[in-house]
Design a protein around this motif. Structure first.
Motif, PDB file in Angstrom:
ATOM      1  N   PRO A   1     -67.886 -21.510  52.168  1.00 11.56           N
ATOM      2  CA  PRO A   1     -67.982 -22.850  51.557  1.00 11.56           C
ATOM      3  C   PRO A   1     -68.417 -22.733  50.094  1.00 11.56           C
ATOM      4  CG  PRO A   1     -69.836 -22.436  53.022  1.00 11.56           C
ATOM      5  CD  PRO A   1     -68.888 -21.297  53.226  1.00 11.56           C
ATOM      6  N   PHE A   2     -67.774 -23.470  49.225  1.00  7.51           N
ATOM      7  CA  PHE A   2     -68.068 -23.344  47.804  1.00  7.51           C
ATOM      8  C   PHE A   2     -67.720 -24.635  47.092  1.00  7.51           C
ATOM      9  CE2 PHE A   2     -63.677 -22.154  48.418  1.00  7.51           C
ATOM     10  CZ  PHE A   2     -63.015 -22.752  47.365  1.00  7.51           C
ATOM     11  N   ASP A   3     -68.347 -24.799  45.934  1.00  6.22           N
ATOM     12  CA  ASP A   3     -67.982 -25.867  45.013  1.00  6.22           C
ATOM     13  C   ASP A   3     -66.883 -25.335  44.101  1.00  6.22           C
ATOM     14  OD1 ASP A   3     -68.567 -27.021  42.018  1.00  6.22           O
ATOM     15  OD2 ASP A   3     -68.839 -28.561  43.561  1.00  6.22           O
ATOM     16  N   ASN A   4     -65.770 -26.039  44.041  1.00  6.89           N
ATOM     17  CA  ASN A   4     -64.588 -25.508  43.361  1.00  6.89           C
ATOM     18  C   ASN A   4     -64.862 -25.175  41.892  1.00  6.89           C
ATOM     19  OD1 ASN A   4     -61.545 -25.068  43.455  1.00  6.89           O
ATOM     20  ND2 ASN A   4     -61.745 -26.454  41.732  1.00  6.89           N
ATOM     21  N   GLY A   5     -65.494 -26.094  41.170  1.00 12.93           N
ATOM     22  CA  GLY A   5     -65.752 -25.854  39.754  1.00 12.93           C
ATOM     23  C   GLY A   5     -66.652 -24.660  39.525  1.00 12.93           C
ATOM     24  N   LYS A   6     -67.724 -24.567  40.305  1.00 16.53           N
ATOM     25  CA  LYS A   6     -68.647 -23.442  40.155  1.00 16.53           C
ATOM     26  C   LYS A   6     -67.971 -22.125  40.521  1.00 16.53           C
ATOM     27  CE  LYS A   6     -72.851 -26.124  41.042  1.00 16.53           C
ATOM     28  NZ  LYS A   6     -74.033 -26.282  41.931  1.00 16.53           N
ATOM     29  N   PHE A   7     -67.126 -22.170  41.541  1.00 18.37           N
ATOM     30  CA  PHE A   7     -66.439 -20.950  41.965  1.00 18.37           C
ATOM     31  C   PHE A   7     -65.512 -20.442  40.863  1.00 18.37           C
ATOM     32  CE2 PHE A   7     -62.966 -18.620  43.881  1.00 18.37           C
ATOM     33  CZ  PHE A   7     -63.621 -17.762  44.753  1.00 18.37           C
ATOM     34  N   VAL A   8     -64.716 -21.334  40.296  1.00 14.62           N
ATOM     35  CA  VAL A   8     -63.753 -20.934  39.263  1.00 14.62           C
ATOM     36  C   VAL A   8     -64.473 -20.376  38.043  1.00 14.62           C
ATOM     37  CG1 VAL A   8     -62.034 -21.802  37.629  1.00 14.62           C
ATOM     38  CG2 VAL A   8     -61.935 -22.489  40.030  1.00 14.62           C
ATOM     39  N   PHE A   9     -65.506 -21.074  37.577  1.00 19.86           N
ATOM     40  CA  PHE A   9     -66.203 -20.607  36.379  1.00 19.86           C
ATOM     41  C   PHE A   9     -66.978 -19.317  36.640  1.00 19.86           C
ATOM     42  CE2 PHE A   9     -65.590 -25.031  34.919  1.00 19.86           C
ATOM     43  CZ  PHE A   9     -65.044 -24.751  33.676  1.00 19.86           C
ATOM     44  N   SER A  10     -67.513 -19.150  37.847  1.00 17.91           N
ATOM     45  CA  SER A  10     -68.193 -17.895  38.179  1.00 17.91           C
ATOM     46  C   SER A  10     -67.204 -16.735  38.189  1.00 17.91           C
ATOM     47  CB  SER A  10     -68.874 -18.013  39.545  1.00 17.91           C
ATOM     48  OG  SER A  10     -69.867 -19.002  39.534  1.00 17.91           O
ATOM     49  N   TYR A  11     -66.042 -16.979  38.757  1.00 19.91           N
ATOM     50  CA  TYR A  11     -65.024 -15.928  38.845  1.00 19.91           C
ATOM     51  C   TYR A  11     -64.520 -15.533  37.462  1.00 19.91           C
ATOM     52  CZ  TYR A  11     -60.665 -13.622  40.209  1.00 19.91           C
ATOM     53  OH  TYR A  11     -59.639 -12.723  40.365  1.00 19.91           O
ATOM     54  N   ILE A  12     -64.177 -16.516  36.645  1.00 21.12           N
ATOM     55  CA  ILE A  12     -63.646 -16.223  35.311  1.00 21.12           C
ATOM     56  C   ILE A  12     -64.732 -15.646  34.406  1.00 21.12           C
ATOM     57  CG2 ILE A  12     -62.580 -17.232  33.268  1.00 21.12           C
ATOM     58  CD1 ILE A  12     -60.753 -16.943  35.714  1.00 21.12           C
ATOM     59  N   ALA A  13     -65.960 -16.162  34.524  1.00 21.54           N
ATOM     60  CA  ALA A  13     -67.051 -15.650  33.682  1.00 21.54           C
ATOM     61  C   ALA A  13     -67.356 -14.192  34.007  1.00 21.54           C
ATOM     62  CB  ALA A  13     -68.298 -16.510  33.869  1.00 21.54           C
ATOM     63  N   SER A  14     -67.380 -13.845  35.285  1.00 18.02           N
ATOM     64  CA  SER A  14     -67.675 -12.458  35.662  1.00 18.02           C
ATOM     65  C   SER A  14     -66.535 -11.526  35.261  1.00 18.02           C
ATOM     66  CB  SER A  14     -67.922 -12.375  37.167  1.00 18.02           C
ATOM     67  OG  SER A  14     -66.790 -12.836  37.891  1.00 18.02           O
ATOM     68  N   LEU A  15     -65.297 -11.942  35.525  1.00 17.99           N
ATOM     69  CA  LEU A  15     -64.155 -11.099  35.174  1.00 17.99           C
ATOM     70  C   LEU A  15     -64.010 -10.991  33.655  1.00 17.99           C
ATOM     71  CD1 LEU A  15     -62.114  -9.531  36.835  1.00 17.99           C
ATOM     72  CD2 LEU A  15     -60.543 -11.457  36.660  1.00 17.99           C
TER      73      LEU A  15
END
Length: 405
Positions: free
Chosen positions: A80-94
């Protein structure tokens, strides 16, 4: 968002972020080495910004398309995840991984040889971040190719024409805000890149063929084919850049440079499952390693042949000895690359870009350059090198036939 960001970072940098220290060490090593060397060139601000942004965007795009990234992302999306937080976490880490491990090396090189001011340094870092944001936004909207193509072209034009003016930063900030807005309204599943292979009713073969596998592998990885085609294009223009020096010196240097065909030299490293199977099954020295070396030899010989044709057209004077040197360098580099991939495959990589930029890729070309220097100084050693190569091939054939494990 914090725990997701840390989870992605640990996947990329390691559990204790050990790869971050390695990246910073590489940055300092490149910067200090070139600074001490004192080599200086003039790099325009637009070129500095364009290289920083385009390089970061290209590496991120390659990472987003990687198969292992898609598999890991699918596993994370089960939670389970919040879509906005997931996307920004993924792009920020990568993006952090790309900028700190890849772009930092390029910037270290550019900063060391061009001695930019503080404003240019800050601008190149911002362009790298902007390149990451734009690449992620374009990837998320890749199905609308007509719109994103126009967007990318307009950004390139803005950079080239307004790179030294304040308007560039205003427009860059606006485009960065657009990219953030696109990412905010992007679903996490948009970053799963599905490789669609059309079904074809082909001929059913009764016998296996490792050569058929090699060609199918290249056809299913268009970027590998593109890299090989680019290398052959380099072979066409390389004689012009090497100048009008004697062919017995020019040709071996060209052969050495053309041996650096990274994609076809990491066939086992890029597929851990294939690597495990090849080393686990019996008789694979003869069944895989030997054909793989011949495949690399054919690829190298094709590049060297194109180089020789271009050299003959531009400078002339290609002799039988030069052709024998081409045969030697093509086969010797193929043998070394195959053995290096067999005994020392690249392990522990995080994204596919790590394979393409691993320092191991320079080992064989560096060795070939040393031999090229020896051949350039004393061309008469070419026949002796061929005799040694024949003995080496005989030893490898015996080694392959004794594979009973």
């Amino acid at each position: 968002m914090t725990w997701m960001f840390k989870a992605f970072l640990k996947q990329l940098f390691g559990a204790k972020y050990e790869r971050l220290g390695q990246a910073l060490s590489g940055f300092l090593l490149v910067f200090l080495s070139l600074s001490i060397a004192g080599f200086q060139v003039v790099v325009r601000v637009q070129i500095l910004y364009l290289m920083s942004g385009a390089f970061s965007a290209g590496i991120l795009w390659q990472a987003l398309k990687a198969k292992d990234r898609a598999d890991q992302l699918q596993n994370m999306l089960m939670l389970p995840f919040d879509n906005g937080k997931f996307v920004f976490s993924y792009i920020a880490s990568l993006g952090s991984y790309v900028c700190l491990t890849k772009t930092a090396i390029l910037l270290a090189l550019l900063w060391a040889v061009s001695s930019p001011g503080s404003e240019e340094i800050f601008g190149s870092v911002l362009c790298a971040v902007l390149g990451v944001l734009l690449a992620a936004a374009v990837f998320a909207r890749r199905h609308q190719w007509y719109a994103v193509s126009l967007w990318v072209l307009s950004l390139t034009a803005i950079l080239l024409f307004f790179g030294e003016r304040i308007w560039f930063w205003v427009l860059a900030a606006g485009n960065g805000a657009i990219a953030v807005w696109i990412l905010y309204h992007t679903d996490g599943y948009s970053f799963i890149f599905e490789r669609r292979i059309p079904f074809r009713q082909g001929k059913i073969h009764s016998r296996h063929s490792i050569w058929r596998y090699f060609f199918r592998y290249l056809l299913s990885h268009k970027n590998y084919l593109a890299n090989t085609a680019i290398l052959w294009g380099v072979a066409c223009v390389l004689p012009f850049f090497l100048g009008q020096t004697g062919n017995l010196f020019t040709a071996p240097v060209g052969f050495s440079i053309l041996s650096m065909n990274t994609p076809v030299c990491i066939l086992l490293s890029c597929d851990p499952d294939l690597l495990l199977a090849v080393h686990a099954l019996p008789g694979q020295r003869k069944a895989f390693c030997l054909p793989y070396g011949l495949f690399l030899f054919c690829v190298n010989l094709a590049a060297d042949g194109i180089f020789l044709c271009s050299l003959q057209l531009q400078n002339g004077g290609v002799t039988i000895l030069t052709m024998l040197a081409a045969l030697f360098f093509a086969l010797q580099s193929a043998i070394l690359s195959a053995l290096l991939e067999w005994f020392c495959p690249i392990r522990g990589w995080k994204i596919e870009s790590d394979l393409w930029h691993h320092p191991r890729k320079y080992l064989v070309p560096a060795g070939m350059l040393l031999l090229a220097g020896a051949v350039g100084v004393k061309p008469a050693i070419v026949p002796w090198l061929l005799l040694l190569l024949a003995a080496e091939v005989a030893g490898l054939l015996i080694w392959c036939r004794r594979d009973n494990a």
